[in-house]
Write a protein that holds these residues in place. Structure first.
Motif, short mmCIF file in Angstrom:
data_model
loop_
_atom_site.label_atom_id
_atom_site.label_comp_id
_atom_site.label_asym_id
_atom_site.label_seq_id
_atom_site.Cartn_x
_atom_site.Cartn_y
_atom_site.Cartn_z
N LYS A 411 -8.93 10.65 -9.24
CA LYS A 411 -8.47 10.72 -7.85
C LYS A 411 -7.16 9.93 -7.72
O LYS A 411 -7.00 8.89 -8.34
CB LYS A 411 -9.53 10.11 -6.92
CG LYS A 411 -10.71 11.06 -6.64
CD LYS A 411 -11.76 10.44 -5.73
CE LYS A 411 -11.33 10.35 -4.28
NZ LYS A 411 -11.20 11.65 -3.63
N VAL A 412 -6.25 10.48 -6.90
CA VAL A 412 -4.97 9.80 -6.71
C VAL A 412 -4.57 9.83 -5.26
O VAL A 412 -5.16 10.54 -4.46
CB VAL A 412 -3.83 10.45 -7.56
CG1 VAL A 412 -3.95 10.14 -9.02
CG2 VAL A 412 -3.76 11.95 -7.30
N THR A 413 -3.56 9.03 -4.96
CA THR A 413 -2.94 9.08 -3.63
C THR A 413 -1.44 9.29 -3.82
O THR A 413 -0.95 9.25 -4.95
CB THR A 413 -3.15 7.75 -2.85
OG1 THR A 413 -2.61 6.69 -3.64
CG2 THR A 413 -4.62 7.50 -2.56
N ALA A 414 -0.75 9.49 -2.70
CA ALA A 414 0.69 9.69 -2.79
C ALA A 414 1.38 9.00 -1.61
O ALA A 414 0.79 8.86 -0.54
CB ALA A 414 1.02 11.16 -2.79
N SER A 415 2.64 8.60 -1.88
CA SER A 415 3.44 7.97 -0.82
C SER A 415 4.50 8.95 -0.38
O SER A 415 4.97 9.78 -1.18
CB SER A 415 4.09 6.70 -1.36
OG SER A 415 3.07 5.82 -1.82
N PHE A 416 4.90 8.87 0.91
CA PHE A 416 5.81 9.87 1.46
C PHE A 416 7.04 9.22 2.12
O PHE A 416 6.90 8.20 2.81
CB PHE A 416 5.09 10.69 2.55
CG PHE A 416 4.02 11.60 1.99
CD1 PHE A 416 2.79 11.09 1.58
CD2 PHE A 416 4.25 12.95 1.89
CE1 PHE A 416 1.81 11.92 1.07
CE2 PHE A 416 3.27 13.80 1.40
CZ PHE A 416 2.05 13.30 0.96
N LYS A 436 14.81 6.51 0.14
CA LYS A 436 14.72 5.11 0.58
C LYS A 436 13.42 4.90 1.39
O LYS A 436 12.71 3.90 1.23
CB LYS A 436 15.94 4.77 1.44
CG LYS A 436 16.27 3.30 1.49
CD LYS A 436 17.59 3.07 2.23
CE LYS A 436 17.66 1.61 2.68
NZ LYS A 436 18.59 1.41 3.75
N ALA A 437 13.11 5.89 2.22
CA ALA A 437 11.88 5.83 3.03
C ALA A 437 10.66 5.82 2.10
O ALA A 437 9.69 5.07 2.31
CB ALA A 437 11.82 7.01 3.97
N LEU A 438 10.75 6.63 1.05
CA LEU A 438 9.64 6.67 0.08
C LEU A 438 9.49 5.29 -0.61
O LEU A 438 8.37 4.78 -0.79
CB LEU A 438 9.93 7.75 -0.99
CG LEU A 438 9.03 7.80 -2.19
CD1 LEU A 438 7.59 8.19 -1.79
CD2 LEU A 438 9.55 8.80 -3.24
N TYR A 439 10.62 4.75 -0.96
CA TYR A 439 10.61 3.44 -1.59
C TYR A 439 9.93 2.40 -0.69
O TYR A 439 9.11 1.60 -1.12
CB TYR A 439 12.07 3.03 -1.90
CG TYR A 439 12.20 1.74 -2.66
CD1 TYR A 439 11.93 1.67 -4.04
CD2 TYR A 439 12.60 0.55 -1.99
CE1 TYR A 439 12.05 0.47 -4.72
CE2 TYR A 439 12.72 -0.64 -2.67
CZ TYR A 439 12.45 -0.68 -4.04
OH TYR A 439 12.56 -1.89 -4.71
N GLU A 440 10.24 2.51 0.61
CA GLU A 440 9.63 1.61 1.59
C GLU A 440 8.12 1.82 1.68
O GLU A 440 7.33 0.87 1.78
CB GLU A 440 10.25 1.81 2.97
CG GLU A 440 11.57 1.07 3.13
CD GLU A 440 12.22 1.33 4.49
OE1 GLU A 440 11.47 1.64 5.46
OE2 GLU A 440 13.46 1.26 4.55
N ALA A 441 7.74 3.11 1.62
CA ALA A 441 6.30 3.44 1.68
C ALA A 441 5.58 2.82 0.48
O ALA A 441 4.45 2.31 0.58
CB ALA A 441 6.12 4.95 1.69
N LYS A 442 6.25 2.87 -0.69
CA LYS A 442 5.67 2.26 -1.88
C LYS A 442 5.54 0.75 -1.66
O LYS A 442 4.52 0.12 -1.98
CB LYS A 442 6.59 2.51 -3.10
CG LYS A 442 6.62 3.95 -3.57
CD LYS A 442 5.49 4.26 -4.52
CE LYS A 442 5.62 5.70 -5.01
NZ LYS A 442 4.49 6.11 -5.78
N CYS A 448 1.00 5.94 2.05
CA CYS A 448 1.43 5.94 3.43
C CYS A 448 2.76 6.69 3.61
O CYS A 448 3.34 7.14 2.62
CB CYS A 448 1.55 4.50 3.95
SG CYS A 448 2.84 3.57 3.10
N ILE A 449 3.20 6.79 4.83
CA ILE A 449 4.40 7.58 5.14
C ILE A 449 5.40 6.69 5.87
O ILE A 449 5.02 5.96 6.77
CB ILE A 449 4.05 8.75 6.06
CG1 ILE A 449 2.97 9.66 5.40
CG2 ILE A 449 5.26 9.58 6.42
CD1 ILE A 449 2.23 10.52 6.37
N VAL A 450 6.66 6.82 5.43
CA VAL A 450 7.72 6.14 6.17
C VAL A 450 8.72 7.20 6.60
O VAL A 450 9.15 8.03 5.80
CB VAL A 450 8.42 5.06 5.32
CG1 VAL A 450 9.67 4.54 6.03
CG2 VAL A 450 7.46 3.91 5.04
N VAL A 451 9.04 7.22 7.90
CA VAL A 451 9.99 8.21 8.44
C VAL A 451 11.33 7.50 8.63
O VAL A 451 11.39 6.42 9.20
CB VAL A 451 9.50 8.76 9.78
CG1 VAL A 451 10.48 9.79 10.34
CG2 VAL A 451 8.12 9.42 9.61
#
Ligand SMILES: Nc1nc2c(ncn2[C@@H]2O[C@H](COP(=O)(O)OP(=O)(O)OP(=O)(O)O)[C@@H](O)[C@H]2O)c(=O)[nH]1
Length: 452
Positions: A411-416, A436-442, A448-451
């Motif tokens: 099982k895995v998750t993903a960041s957006f 950059k938003a993805l990097y922040e989500a990480k 999680c998601i960063v817009v």
């Protein structure tokens, strides 16, 4: 047997029917012409071997008859010709003998021709001439006997003189009758022969006209057939040419080739070329399809590859720059994927990537595009979506990934990282913003998601 239906027949059948009719007509004309030639030849033979010799004989008879006439004139006037060695009876008998020979010859000729059935024109008239000559000979004998009697009595009574005169006149008119009959016979034969010659000329002209019509028809027919087949070949070549020009599959030759001449061989060759071109183009299309897939599809996951990504992000930027068009960009990256590789092996890692891509594809709209842009990094271009809609989509996908439960896979998750097109964005600007938003989500702890 069905009657040939002219109105419903094809042009080919009509021409064929016309041919049969003309050939039959030509055959009849030839037979008739041969019959006429034969008839004319027989008639000419009769004219040459019977009528002409008969006329010549009768000319001689006429000449002798003239001599006799003179003799009778002398006899009537009782002018004895002392210096003449023969008496009137002897003179008549001598000349009668000459006439008899000639007439016997004429009768023999007529009878011979009649017996051989050579006389085809007026055989009755010929027979009549022969009978008339025989009668004449009989009368001539009677006259000779009477003349001899009269001469032996050495004195000529008035009654005897009148009798001699009457008999001589009768004999003369019988001779004239024979000559007239013969003349009529000859001229009639000549007339009939002339008529037959005219018929023959007419038939020969018909024959010639028929031959010319047949020749013309045959030539036209052959030219038409050849032209039609050349047109067919030309149309096939044109189809071939247009197929090559427009990169379309050429049509198969529609007509089955029945004949085995040079044109048929050419058509056959073209058919082979078309069939080969068909195969060639089909396989080329296949190759092209494969090349397009290879050029745009990620080999592992089956979604669009990086090359397609670069092309599409530029297209979207251009569209958005020219109009009110808006699109969202979502970048997602699997969390701790290195650990998956480390723990389960690279193969399982691959399987997971493939499975994830396959499962994500149905979760987005058909107009949305899913790309694999890095190892475990994916991008989604979502046309006509604003930030909020894009966020909702990302959230749905995040949830979906985290809830995915495949027995054979971890099982895995993903960041957006989510963003939308902003005025004057270039492809790198919008991508960097999303990245950059993805990097922040990480950085915020992943899944999680960063817009932006
Ligand atoms: N199985 C597999 N692994 C790949 C592929 N491409 C990249 N990787 C691996 O993905 C891993 C990415 O690791 P990182 O960049 O450190 O990131 P991560 O482990 O996912 O950690 P975070 O992204 O920070 O959550 C590397 O170990 C790569 O070897 C691939 O095609 N197949």
């Amino acid at each position: 047997m069905s009657v040939f239906n002219w109105y419903n027949a094809s042009i080919k059948q009509k021409i064929g029917g016309l041919f049969v009719f003309l050939l039959t007509f030509l055959f009849c004309v030839i037979v008739f012409s041969a019959y006429k030639v034969n008839q004319i030849e027989r008639e000419m033979r009769v004219v040459a071997f019977l009528d002409i010799p008969l006329s010549q004989l009768m000319q001689q008879v006429e000449f002798i008859e003239l001599e006799q006439h003179l003799q009778f004139e002398q006899f009537q006037l009782k002018n004895k010709i002392d210096d003449k060695p023969l008496n009137p009876h002897q003179q008549f008998a001598f000349e009668k003998q000459k006439i008899k020979q000639l007439l016997d010859k004429a009768v023999a000729m007529i009878n011979h021709s009649l017996a051989l059935k050579e006389v085809i024109l007026q055989p009755e008239a010929h027979q009549k001439v022969a009978t008339t000559i025989e009668n004449y000979t009989q009368k001539s004998d009677e006259f000779e006997n009477y003349l001899e009697n009269v001469y032996q009595q050495n004195q000529l009574t008035e009654q005897a003189r009148l009798q001699v005169e009457t008999m001589a006149t009768e004999l003369e008119s019988a001779e004239k009758q024979i000559i007239a009959q013969l003349n009529k016979l000859t001229s009639d034969d000549a007339y009939y022969t002339d008529q037959h010659e005219k018929d023959f000329l007419f038939v020969s002209s018909l024959l010639g006209i028929c031959a010319i019509i047949l020749g013309l028809l045959l030539t036209t027919f052959i030219i038409q057939i050849i032209l039609r087949r050349i047109q067919r070949i030309q149309s096939n070549i044109e189809t071939l040419n247009s197929s090559v020009e427009h990169h379309e599959l050429p049509l198969e030759l529609q007509k089955k080739i029945k004949t085995k001449d040079e044109l048929a061989a050419l058509e056959h060759d073209i058919k082979i070329v078309i069939s080969r071109l068909n195969q060639e183009m089909t396989s080329r299309e296949e190759v092209e399809k494969q090349l397009i897939i290879l050029a745009t599809q990620d080999r592992l996951t089956g979604v669009f590859n990086r090359h397609k990504w670069e092309e599409q992000i530029e297209n979207q930027i251009n569209m958005a720059a020219r109009s009110e068009y808006l699109f969202a960009l979502i970048i997602l990256d699997i969390d701790h994927f290195k650990q998956v590789n480390d723990q389960y092996g690279h193969q399982i890692g691959d399987k997971l990537l493939k499975h994830l891509a396959t499962q994500l594809q149905p979760q987005i709209r058909t107009m949305d595009m899913l790309f694999r842009i890095g190892g475990e990094e994916f991008a989604i271009i979502s046309p006509t979506q604003d930030k909020q809609q894009a966020h909702q989509l990302a959230e749905r996908l995040r949830m979906y990934i985290s809830e995915l439960d495949e027995v054979s896979l971890p099982k895995v998750t993903a960041s957006f990282g989510v963003t939308c097109y902003q005025a004057d964005d270039s492809s790198s600007v919008i991508f960097n913003r999303a990245d950059k938003a993805l990097y922040e989500a990480k950085a915020q702890g992943r899944n999680c998601i960063v817009v932006a």
